[in-house]
Design a protein around this motif. Structure first.
Motif, mmCIF file in Angstrom:
data_model
loop_
_atom_site.group_PDB
_atom_site.id
_atom_site.type_symbol
_atom_site.label_atom_id
_atom_site.label_comp_id
_atom_site.label_asym_id
_atom_site.label_seq_id
_atom_site.Cartn_x
_atom_site.Cartn_y
_atom_site.Cartn_z
ATOM 1 N N LEU A 163 0.840 -1.193 0.000
ATOM 2 C CA LEU A 163 0.000 0.000 0.000
ATOM 3 C C LEU A 163 0.876 1.245 0.000
ATOM 4 C CD1 LEU A 163 -2.537 -1.079 2.766
ATOM 5 C CD2 LEU A 163 -3.088 -0.717 0.369
ATOM 6 N N PRO A 164 0.382 2.351 -0.538
ATOM 7 C CA PRO A 164 1.154 3.599 -0.446
ATOM 8 C C PRO A 164 1.215 4.084 0.999
ATOM 9 C CG PRO A 164 -1.020 4.014 -1.361
ATOM 10 C CD PRO A 164 -0.881 2.523 -1.275
ATOM 11 N N ALA A 165 1.965 5.125 1.229
ATOM 12 C CA ALA A 165 2.148 5.657 2.587
ATOM 13 C C ALA A 165 0.865 6.344 3.050
ATOM 14 C CB ALA A 165 3.317 6.631 2.606
ATOM 15 N N LEU A 166 0.110 5.653 3.881
ATOM 16 C CA LEU A 166 -1.109 6.203 4.469
ATOM 17 C C LEU A 166 -0.840 6.594 5.908
ATOM 18 C CD1 LEU A 166 -3.554 3.410 3.209
ATOM 19 C CD2 LEU A 166 -3.249 5.675 2.185
ATOM 20 N N THR A 167 -1.578 7.597 6.399
ATOM 21 C CA THR A 167 -1.446 7.995 7.800
ATOM 22 C C THR A 167 -2.262 7.036 8.659
ATOM 23 O OG1 THR A 167 -1.190 10.310 7.138
ATOM 24 C CG2 THR A 167 -1.755 9.878 9.437
ATOM 25 N N VAL A 168 -1.556 6.149 9.347
ATOM 26 C CA VAL A 168 -2.193 5.071 10.096
ATOM 27 C C VAL A 168 -1.694 5.093 11.541
ATOM 28 C CG1 VAL A 168 -2.452 2.565 10.279
ATOM 29 C CG2 VAL A 168 -2.432 3.646 8.021
ATOM 30 N N ALA A 169 -2.617 4.964 12.494
ATOM 31 C CA ALA A 169 -2.221 4.939 13.907
ATOM 32 C C ALA A 169 -1.378 3.699 14.192
ATOM 33 C CB ALA A 169 -3.466 4.941 14.782
ATOM 34 N N PRO A 170 -0.396 3.814 15.084
ATOM 35 C CA PRO A 170 0.463 2.655 15.412
ATOM 36 C C PRO A 170 -0.328 1.457 15.919
ATOM 37 C CG PRO A 170 1.353 4.680 16.355
ATOM 38 C CD PRO A 170 0.001 5.021 15.823
ATOM 39 N N THR A 171 -1.498 1.720 16.532
ATOM 40 C CA THR A 171 -2.301 0.627 17.092
ATOM 41 C C THR A 171 -3.364 0.110 16.112
ATOM 42 O OG1 THR A 171 -3.806 2.265 18.041
ATOM 43 C CG2 THR A 171 -1.993 1.470 19.444
ATOM 44 N N ALA A 172 -3.340 0.619 14.882
ATOM 45 C CA ALA A 172 -4.383 0.258 13.913
ATOM 46 C C ALA A 172 -4.384 -1.237 13.624
ATOM 47 C CB ALA A 172 -4.169 1.036 12.615
ATOM 48 N N LYS A 173 -5.580 -1.781 13.486
ATOM 49 C CA LYS A 173 -5.749 -3.193 13.128
ATOM 50 C C LYS A 173 -6.181 -3.280 11.670
ATOM 51 C CE LYS A 173 -7.051 -4.470 17.844
ATOM 52 N NZ LYS A 173 -8.121 -5.020 18.716
ATOM 53 N N VAL A 174 -5.795 -4.375 11.023
ATOM 54 C CA VAL A 174 -6.103 -4.571 9.605
ATOM 55 C C VAL A 174 -6.830 -5.894 9.429
ATOM 56 C CG1 VAL A 174 -5.182 -4.612 7.259
ATOM 57 C CG2 VAL A 174 -3.956 -3.366 9.038
ATOM 58 N N VAL A 196 -9.495 -8.002 6.262
ATOM 59 C CA VAL A 196 -10.179 -7.952 4.971
ATOM 60 C C VAL A 196 -11.660 -8.119 5.263
ATOM 61 C CG1 VAL A 196 -10.402 -8.944 2.663
ATOM 62 C CG2 VAL A 196 -8.195 -9.028 3.842
ATOM 63 N N LEU A 197 -12.493 -7.221 4.755
ATOM 64 C CA LEU A 197 -13.919 -7.340 5.007
ATOM 65 C C LEU A 197 -14.419 -8.695 4.506
ATOM 66 C CD1 LEU A 197 -15.289 -3.776 4.126
ATOM 67 C CD2 LEU A 197 -14.612 -4.692 6.349
ATOM 68 N N GLY A 198 -15.188 -9.355 5.362
ATOM 69 C CA GLY A 198 -15.652 -10.697 5.037
ATOM 70 C C GLY A 198 -14.887 -11.778 5.772
ATOM 71 N N ALA A 199 -13.777 -11.404 6.414
ATOM 72 C CA ALA A 199 -12.971 -12.357 7.201
ATOM 73 C C ALA A 199 -12.565 -11.668 8.495
ATOM 74 C CB ALA A 199 -11.741 -12.799 6.421
ATOM 75 N N SER A 200 -12.584 -12.378 9.589
ATOM 76 C CA SER A 200 -12.291 -11.777 10.897
ATOM 77 C C SER A 200 -10.811 -11.816 11.258
ATOM 78 C CB SER A 200 -13.102 -12.498 11.985
ATOM 79 O OG SER A 200 -12.798 -13.889 11.986
ATOM 80 N N HIS A 201 -10.012 -12.539 10.483
ATOM 81 C CA HIS A 201 -8.605 -12.757 10.790
ATOM 82 C C HIS A 201 -7.835 -11.427 10.758
ATOM 83 C CE1 HIS A 201 -5.157 -15.667 10.895
ATOM 84 N NE2 HIS A 201 -4.509 -14.592 10.485
ATOM 85 N N LEU A 202 -7.091 -11.133 11.853
ATOM 86 C CA LEU A 202 -6.244 -9.934 11.869
ATOM 87 C C LEU A 202 -5.008 -10.164 11.004
ATOM 88 C CD1 LEU A 202 -6.344 -8.810 15.620
ATOM 89 C CD2 LEU A 202 -7.513 -7.765 13.664
ATOM 90 N N LEU A 203 -4.684 -9.159 10.205
ATOM 91 C CA LEU A 203 -3.561 -9.268 9.280
ATOM 92 C C LEU A 203 -2.330 -8.553 9.836
ATOM 93 C CD1 LEU A 203 -5.443 -8.500 5.931
ATOM 94 C CD2 LEU A 203 -5.242 -10.676 7.143
ATOM 95 N N LYS A 204 -1.168 -9.007 9.394
ATOM 96 C CA LYS A 204 0.087 -8.377 9.811
ATOM 97 C C LYS A 204 0.428 -7.248 8.841
ATOM 98 C CE LYS A 204 4.983 -9.350 10.663
ATOM 99 N NZ LYS A 204 6.059 -10.385 10.578
ATOM 100 N N MET A 205 0.635 -6.045 9.398
ATOM 101 C CA MET A 205 0.975 -4.873 8.588
ATOM 102 C C MET A 205 2.294 -4.289 9.075
ATOM 103 S SD MET A 205 -1.261 -1.396 7.876
ATOM 104 C CE MET A 205 -1.346 -0.953 9.616
ATOM 105 N N THR A 206 3.196 -3.993 8.167
ATOM 106 C CA THR A 206 4.481 -3.384 8.513
ATOM 107 C C THR A 206 4.747 -2.196 7.605
ATOM 108 O OG1 THR A 206 5.629 -4.917 7.030
ATOM 109 C CG2 THR A 206 5.487 -5.533 9.351
ATOM 110 N N LYS A 207 5.497 -1.236 8.163
ATOM 111 C CA LYS A 207 5.892 -0.079 7.365
ATOM 112 C C LYS A 207 7.078 -0.448 6.484
ATOM 113 C CE LYS A 207 4.275 3.740 10.251
ATOM 114 N NZ LYS A 207 4.644 5.007 10.926
ATOM 115 N N THR A 208 7.085 0.098 5.284
ATOM 116 C CA THR A 208 8.218 -0.062 4.373
ATOM 117 C C THR A 208 8.674 1.319 3.945
ATOM 118 O OG1 THR A 208 6.879 -0.107 2.352
ATOM 119 C CG2 THR A 208 7.160 -2.200 3.521
ATOM 120 N N LYS A 209 9.762 1.375 3.203
ATOM 121 C CA LYS A 209 10.251 2.690 2.771
ATOM 122 C C LYS A 209 9.280 3.374 1.809
ATOM 123 C CE LYS A 209 13.010 0.957 -1.132
ATOM 124 N NZ LYS A 209 14.335 1.009 -1.797
ATOM 125 N N ASP A 210 8.436 2.581 1.118
ATOM 126 C CA ASP A 210 7.496 3.150 0.148
ATOM 127 C C ASP A 210 6.073 3.259 0.673
ATOM 128 O OD1 ASP A 210 9.445 3.365 -1.907
ATOM 129 O OD2 ASP A 210 9.258 1.197 -2.249
#
Length: 481
Positions: free
Chosen positions: A429-440, A442-456
């Motif tokens: 994903l592009p650089a979005l302003t996201v809170a450090p505690t934000a959860k991710v 996919v709509l339709g599934a309850s599973h929490l996804l792992k999100m990490t910051k990258t240089k891009d």
């Protein structure tokens, strides 16, 4: 926000087939948008922008022949005006036969409740119906002409639901829809527009209104009176959707737009008078005087096209579910996948989608249209929170991504290619302003996804279980918040 947005030019994606209603609007620019000052209009406009998805219906006697709506009457050498059938060799014979369809029009399967239920199930929240197209045949019980569905010459007039406009508006209001009346400003049936003394040369009035002000006054009053009927006799109306943009003040013509250069006369019907009257009957009414920029075009309406970028003014793409605005026996409907992706693309650019379905001569849609709405509804039931009540979020559209937000949550919608049946194992994903505690998720599934910051920007890992569970979706939506 400014009262005027400076120099907006639509770079258009044109659909593969460009049906007749689109022809006069395929080029648009809006550098004179005026935000409404009336508080009730402003509030309704905000409400309309929140609901995103509507239904348009083109329906008239032309459905009996399965021909283009009205345009085969127009004596212009254009593909969408082509006449077909046994009367096509002579325009006068053709017009007589066309207008004689009034005597056989009998849509006995008319059931607006079925339409309203199907549209609601698909997630549509407003509806615009063609009360009168350019041919002048009225799908409402006007007192201004007998060229109408409720006249005794029309077989359906004996049906207790013959005033189909009233029935349709009522059925959709019952389901909580905003409702709108499409109305054609030009009228090719009334002698005060196509005056019989002069044969019409094209879509425009057949005489010079400046030379014959008495005729033009009669036509203007006729138009005013019909709109007043619609605004006063049909319950609550939210949108007055006016088509036929060549009926306009000469001063409003934009000579850089090809179809406007062909307008020969000043065709001013006094929109201030019409809008003032309409809002007396319907406070807060949205007025959409299509392609005539100014205070009576509360939102703009690119046709069969989607702007290629975010637009900071209110706008709506009106598009066909198939290839035609009017009923044709063999229609080529777009896939549900294509229609969902179209909605997501438009909403991310700050627009609404008004999707046209055409009833047939018996008063029914193609069954395939109902199937498409069911498929769209299945997606909406899971992912609708990324559509309704959202605002576009920069970068709006980037690659296969579309972005919206409610302020509390960000929705990143992934539009797959035709060959993609599952989400990739990881997405960037592009650089979005996201809170450090934000959860991710996919709509339709309850599973929490792992999100990490990258240089891009951001990287999100999609587990195989989620990819398989949501396989085959037209759009996958990541919710971040």
């Amino acid at each position: 926000m400014k009262n005027q947005f400076t120099y907006l030019v639509f770079t258009l994606f044109i659909a593969t087939s460009v049906p007749a209603l689109a022809q006069q609007h395929s080029e648009q620019k809006h550098d004179k948008y005026i935000w409404p000052k009336d508080a009730q209009v402003k509030q309704k406009l905000e409400n309309w922008q929140d609901i995103k998805f509507g239904l348009l219906m083109h329906w008239g006697t032309y459905s009996e022949w399965g021909v283009v709506e009205s345009w085969s009457l127009c004596p212009e050498d254009e593909g969408w005006c082509e006449r077909k059938g046994p009367h096509s060799a002579n325009w006068y014979d053709y017009k007589k036969a066309y207008e004689n369809l009034q005597t056989t029009f009998n849509p006995v399967k008319f059931n607006p409740e079925r339409w309203a239920n199907a549209a609601k199930g698909a997630g549509m929240k407003y509806m615009v119906f063609t009360t009168k197209h350019h041919d002048g045949f009225c799908m409402f019980d006007t007192k201004q002409t007998d060229y109408k569905i409720t006249d005794t010459k029309t077989p359906f007039s004996s049906n207790p639901r013959s005033n189909v406009t009233k029935e349709i508006l009522g059925a959709f209001r019952q389901q909580g829809f905003m409702v709108g009346t499409y109305f054609s400003k030009p009228d090719w049936h009334t002698e005060n527009y196509w005056w019989p003394y002069f044969p019409p040369k094209d879509r425009n009035v057949s005489y010079d209104p400046k030379k014959r002000p008495d005729l033009w006054k009669k036509f203007s009053d006729f138009t005013y009176n019909q709109i007043e009927e619609l605004m006063s006799d049909y319950g609550k109306v939210d949108i007055l959707w006016l088509d036929g943009g060549w009926v306009r003040p000469f001063s409003s013509i934009d000579s850089t737009i090809s179809w406007q250069r062909t307008i020969p006369y000043n065709q001013d019907i006094d929109m201030a008078r019409i809008a003032g009257m309409a809002r007396q009957h319907q406070p807060g009414l949205l007025v959409v005087d299509r392609t005539v920029p100014g205070e009576f075009e509360n939102y703009v309406t690119p046709e069969q096209s989607i702007p290629d970028h975010y637009m900071p003014i209110p706008w709506e793409s009106c598009m066909t579910m198939g290839n035609s605005w009017s009923y044709v026996p063999e229609e080529n409907f777009k896939s549900a996948r294509k229609l969902v992706q179209t909605l997501v693309d438009i909403v991310a650019k700050n627009g609404n989608l008004l999707l046209n379905i055409a009833p047939g001569p018996d008063g029914e849609w193609h069954e395939e249209a109902y199937q498409r709405l069911q498929e769209i509804g299945k997606w909406i039931a899971v992912n609708g929170e990324s559509i309704y009540g959202t605002k576009p979020l920069a970068p709006y559209r980037q690659g296969q991504w579309a972005f919206t937000s409610t302020g509390k949550a960000i929705y990143a919608s992934y539009l797959p290619t035709d060959s993609e049946k599952q989400l990739p194992p990881s997405v960037a994903l592009p650089a979005l302003t996201v809170a450090p505690t934000a959860k991710v998720t996919v709509l339709g599934a309850s599973h929490l996804l792992k999100m990490t910051k990258t240089k891009d920007g951001l990287s999100v890992v999609i587990p195989d279980k989620v990819r398989q569970q949501l396989a085959g979706q037209p759009v996958w939506v990541l919710k971040i918040g």
